[in-house]
Motif scaffolding. Structure first.
Motif, PDB file in Angstrom:
ATOM      1  N   ALA A 198       0.836  -1.200   0.000  1.00  0.00           N
ATOM      2  CA  ALA A 198       0.000   0.000   0.000  1.00  0.00           C
ATOM      3  C   ALA A 198       0.873   1.253   0.000  1.00  0.00           C
ATOM      4  CB  ALA A 198      -0.914  -0.002   1.227  1.00  0.00           C
ATOM      5  N   GLU A 199       0.247   2.385  -0.268  1.00  0.00           N
ATOM      6  CA  GLU A 199       0.954   3.662  -0.254  1.00  0.00           C
ATOM      7  C   GLU A 199       1.707   3.852   1.063  1.00  0.00           C
ATOM      8  OE1 GLU A 199      -0.238   8.377   0.110  1.00  0.00           O
ATOM      9  OE2 GLU A 199      -1.568   7.038  -1.027  1.00  0.00           O
ATOM     10  N   GLY A 200       2.968   4.245   0.971  1.00  0.00           N
ATOM     11  CA  GLY A 200       3.796   4.479   2.146  1.00  0.00           C
ATOM     12  C   GLY A 200       4.540   3.260   2.641  1.00  0.00           C
ATOM     13  N   GLU A 201       4.189   2.084   2.126  1.00  0.00           N
ATOM     14  CA  GLU A 201       4.887   0.863   2.534  1.00  0.00           C
ATOM     15  C   GLU A 201       6.129   0.641   1.667  1.00  0.00           C
ATOM     16  OE1 GLU A 201       1.172  -1.763   4.312  1.00  0.00           O
ATOM     17  OE2 GLU A 201       2.032  -2.301   2.376  1.00  0.00           O
ATOM     18  N   GLN A 202       7.038  -0.153   2.193  1.00  0.00           N
ATOM     19  CA  GLN A 202       8.271  -0.448   1.463  1.00  0.00           C
ATOM     20  C   GLN A 202       8.106  -1.694   0.599  1.00  0.00           C
ATOM     21  OE1 GLN A 202      11.621  -0.739   4.117  1.00  0.00           O
ATOM     22  NE2 GLN A 202      11.546   1.409   4.705  1.00  0.00           N
ATOM     23  N   ILE A 203       8.730  -1.670  -0.557  1.00  0.00           N
ATOM     24  CA  ILE A 203       8.829  -2.860  -1.402  1.00  0.00           C
ATOM     25  C   ILE A 203      10.302  -3.132  -1.664  1.00  0.00           C
ATOM     26  CG2 ILE A 203       6.613  -2.448  -2.539  1.00  0.00           C
ATOM     27  CD1 ILE A 203       8.402  -1.675  -5.043  1.00  0.00           C
TER      28      ILE A 203
END
Length: 345
Positions: free
Chosen positions: A146-151
């Protein structure tokens, strides 16, 4: 400015190589002294390709380049990023050098310099050795971030990368040559990820937020334990780090759990990554239609491959209810499964 063509220079070098002995024997001692003492000068560097020579300050390993200037007749050494690089003396004149950049020339934390050493001196020329174009080896994880999460993006040749979700540049937390950790920007959902470096770019084959399985299952479609399949976590997955496999007998199957997803208006079909014995086959049993004579029969290789199936190929499905497979050679074998998800329209 006069334009030089590679064929003109190459023809001249052939003549030089044929008559180099004669020219050497006819040269006076005074001329040798003058040529030897003249310091080398680099005017430009061009890749050795057909047509007009185009100067560049960026080079790639395993490619031949032409160094143009003067004072090269007593050439002793060539260095790219401090690597002593082989050259053929018959491909050198006083004004031109043909040289192949060694495949082991470093491109990370390097000097970014071309050094030419002759009896008359040394010249250093700014020249960047670029890596090959970036590659994605295991995609990115988690797909449904989701937005703001790290990948984490898995690949190779990530030198000074820029990561974009669609047209939006993302913040990079850290990176090595093989992994990038980035933050999903606003509006990143349903966007493809692109990694760009000095050498080019590469774009993911699936979009953020489209996973049914990306190391974990979503939507309740996971195969129940009674299938006797095994999950493995390592760096050989098709996507992320975890896949599952099953040693299947002839006509055996792997059955997914029953669930329901009819929110598929944004999608054109489903995708999956599979591998098995070369030439082996799996029947895709979609939504429990075991008797469907038109069901896709997938021929596999021993390497991961991504497969795509449109709704039209799946009886014009308007929902996803179950994803199962049947071994379809009768011979059995070990089959591998990974990276299930939707295809964006």
């Amino acid at each position: 400015m006069k334009k030089f063509k590679i064929k003109d220079i190459f023809s001249f070098l052939i003549i030089v190589s044929i008559f180099v002995g004669t020219l050497t024997s006819c040269t006076s001692d005074d001329s040798e002294s003058i040529n030897s003492s003249a310091p080398p000068v680099i005017n430009n560097v061009s890749i050795a390709s057909a047509g007009d020579l185009v100067p560049t300050t960026v080079g790639y390993a395993n490619n031949v380049y032409i160094i143009q200037g003067s004072g090269f007749s007593t050439l002793e050494k060539i260095y790219f990023n401090d690597v002593d690089t082989y050259f053929n003396p018959t491909m050198v004149t006083d004004t031109d050098i043909f040289v192949n950049i060694d495949q082991n020339t470093p491109y990370e934390n390097a000097s970014s310099e071309l050094k030419v050493v002759t009896k008359g001196g040394t010249v250093i020329y700014p020249f960047v050795i670029a890596p090959p174009a970036p590659q994605l080896t295991r995609g990115f994880q988690p797909v449904n971030a989701a937005e703001g999460e790290q990948i984490t993006i898995y690949g190779d040749f990530f030198l000074d990368p820029v990561v974009s979700f669609g047209s939006t540049e993302a913040t990079i937390v850290s990176n090595t040559l093989t992994e990038i950790i980035a933050i999903v920007p606003a509006g990143g959902d349903k966007k493809y990820i692109t990694v760009t470096t000095i050498s080019g770019d590469v774009t993911s084959t699936y979009a953020v937020g489209t996973a049914l399985y990306d190391d974990i299952w979503y939507g309740g479609f996971a195969p129940p334990e009674w299938n006797n399949h095994v999950y493995e976590t390592n760096n050989t997955a098709a996507q992320g780090t975890t896949y599952f496999k099953k040693d299947m007998g002839g006509w055996d199957n792997v059955q997914g759990e029953w669930s329901w997803d009819d929110q598929i208006a944004d999608y054109a079909g489903i995708r999956m990554s599979l591998k098995g014995p070369d030439g082996s086959k799996l029947k895709l049993v979609f939504n429990g239609n075991w008797s469907d004579d038109t069901a896709p029969i997938i021929t596999l290789t021993s390497e991961w491959k991504e497969y795509y199936f449109t709704w039209a190929e799946l009886l014009d499905a308007g929902h996803v209810q179950n994803i199962s497979f049947q071994e379809f050679t009768g011979n059995g074998g070990e089959y591998y499964f990974d990276n299930f998800g939707y295809i964006l329209k």
